[in-house]
Design a protein around this motif. Structure first.
Motif, short mmCIF file in Angstrom:
data_model
loop_
_atom_site.label_atom_id
_atom_site.label_comp_id
_atom_site.label_asym_id
_atom_site.label_seq_id
_atom_site.Cartn_x
_atom_site.Cartn_y
_atom_site.Cartn_z
N PHE A 180 -9.09 3.56 -3.11
CA PHE A 180 -7.73 3.67 -2.59
C PHE A 180 -7.74 3.81 -1.07
O PHE A 180 -6.87 3.27 -0.38
CB PHE A 180 -7.00 4.85 -3.23
CG PHE A 180 -6.47 4.58 -4.61
CD1 PHE A 180 -5.59 3.54 -4.84
CD2 PHE A 180 -6.86 5.37 -5.68
CE1 PHE A 180 -5.08 3.29 -6.11
CE2 PHE A 180 -6.37 5.13 -6.96
CZ PHE A 180 -5.48 4.09 -7.18
N PHE A 217 -8.20 0.57 0.38
CA PHE A 217 -6.97 -0.20 0.22
C PHE A 217 -5.94 0.17 1.29
O PHE A 217 -4.95 -0.54 1.47
CB PHE A 217 -6.41 0.07 -1.19
CG PHE A 217 -5.28 -0.82 -1.60
CD1 PHE A 217 -5.47 -2.19 -1.78
CD2 PHE A 217 -4.02 -0.30 -1.81
CE1 PHE A 217 -4.42 -3.01 -2.16
CE2 PHE A 217 -2.96 -1.11 -2.19
CZ PHE A 217 -3.16 -2.47 -2.37
N GLY A 218 -6.17 1.30 1.97
CA GLY A 218 -5.29 1.68 3.07
C GLY A 218 -4.53 2.97 2.88
O GLY A 218 -3.78 3.38 3.77
N VAL A 219 -4.70 3.64 1.73
CA VAL A 219 -4.00 4.90 1.49
C VAL A 219 -4.67 6.00 2.32
O VAL A 219 -5.90 6.09 2.37
CB VAL A 219 -4.02 5.27 -0.01
CG1 VAL A 219 -3.26 6.56 -0.25
CG2 VAL A 219 -3.46 4.13 -0.84
N THR A 273 0.84 -1.19 0.00
CA THR A 273 0.00 0.00 0.00
C THR A 273 0.87 1.25 0.00
O THR A 273 1.70 1.43 0.90
CB THR A 273 -0.91 0.03 1.24
OG1 THR A 273 -1.72 -1.14 1.25
CG2 THR A 273 -1.80 1.27 1.23
#
Length: 264
Positions: free
Chosen positions: A102, A105-107, A40
């Motif tokens: 995103f 996704f962990g951003v 990530t």
């Protein structure tokens, strides 16, 4: 005569739960094997202009990653800490879907860089504007936040972006932008109205991005370079002018520096 309906039509929907979340969708794509495994990134740059995306690919070491709409690559010369998302089109709906995914996704940090039309008469083609807040004249933000005129950028990240631009020798202007979904329905009366309010630019994404970032608890800053002007109430397009491209490239370099800055 009936009352004018609220927007969205289902009043107060921003306070209700959705059927499924971005995390559900990311997990679904991962189960199908359609989300390639990669670390990530710490931050993502959203890029709307194909010319800038191709410039980055030709001048930087990048690692194509895929898995998201449009094209997505990791900047190898940042050690993969920064990702570049581009060639997905323009406008609030598509880029906020990407922001949602995103973030799932962990951003946690994002910078949006693109072009805008000038409303302020002292702005020239290629000038850079850092967006501190945006008028919510688009549809997306109203599904996320209660009714209000403005959506605000993340203050700390915006400060960093402005500082990165100044450190690189650019003199950005910071102020309010007007976000609208319909570029072919920007009318003279609106432009004059917002110009008189001191609004600097008009573009298609900032208010929605600020609203979704606030809703999801992530940080997002936005800056634009002037590509056309409505300041004299006549449209002057300069999308392919050298100063426009130069402004985009300066924005990209500053976005990278901003996202590499230690958030602690």
């Amino acid at each position: 005569m009936t009352d004018h309906p609220s927007y969205p039509n289902f009043r107060g929907k921003h306070a209700h739960d959705a059927f499924f979340s971005p995390q559900n969708f990311v997990d679904y794509r991962r189960r199908l094997g359609r989300l390639p495994p990669f670390p990530t990134p710490e931050g993502i740059i959203f890029c709307y202009q194909r010319s800038l995306y191709e410039h980055v690919l030709s001048t930087h070491d990048v690692t194509p990653a895929g898995g998201f709409a449009g094209e997505f690559a990791l900047l190898a010369d940042t050690g993969g800490r920064i990702g570049l998302s581009g060639n997905f089109g323009i406008g609030a709906p598509v880029v906020t879907i990407l922001l949602e995914e995103f973030a799932a996704f962990g951003v946690r940090r994002f910078v949006s860089i693109g072009t805008a039309g000038a409303l302020a008469r002292d702005l020239r083609i290629g000038d850079v504007v850092v967006c501190g807040r945006a008028i919510r004249d688009e549809g997306v933000s109203h599904h996320y936040l209660p009714p209000a005129k403005y959506a605000d950028a993340s203050p700390i990240l915006t400060d960093r972006l402005e500082r990165a631009l100044r450190d690189a020798g650019t003199a950005p202007v910071r102020g309010t932008t007007w976000t609208i979904d319909t570029p072919y329905r920007e009318i003279v009366a609106e432009a004059r109205h917002y110009q008189q309010e001191g609004v600097l630019t008009v573009e298609m994404e900032a208010a929605a991005l600020f609203a979704v970032a606030q809703y999801r608890g992530v940080d997002l800053a936005s800056a634009v370079t002037i590509s056309d002007s409505l300041a004299d109430l006549v449209w002057d397009p300069q999308f392919h002018a050298t100063p426009t491209q130069s402004g985009l490239e300066r924005l990209f370099r500053a976005a990278v520096e901003t996202l590499l800055d230690d958030p602690s």
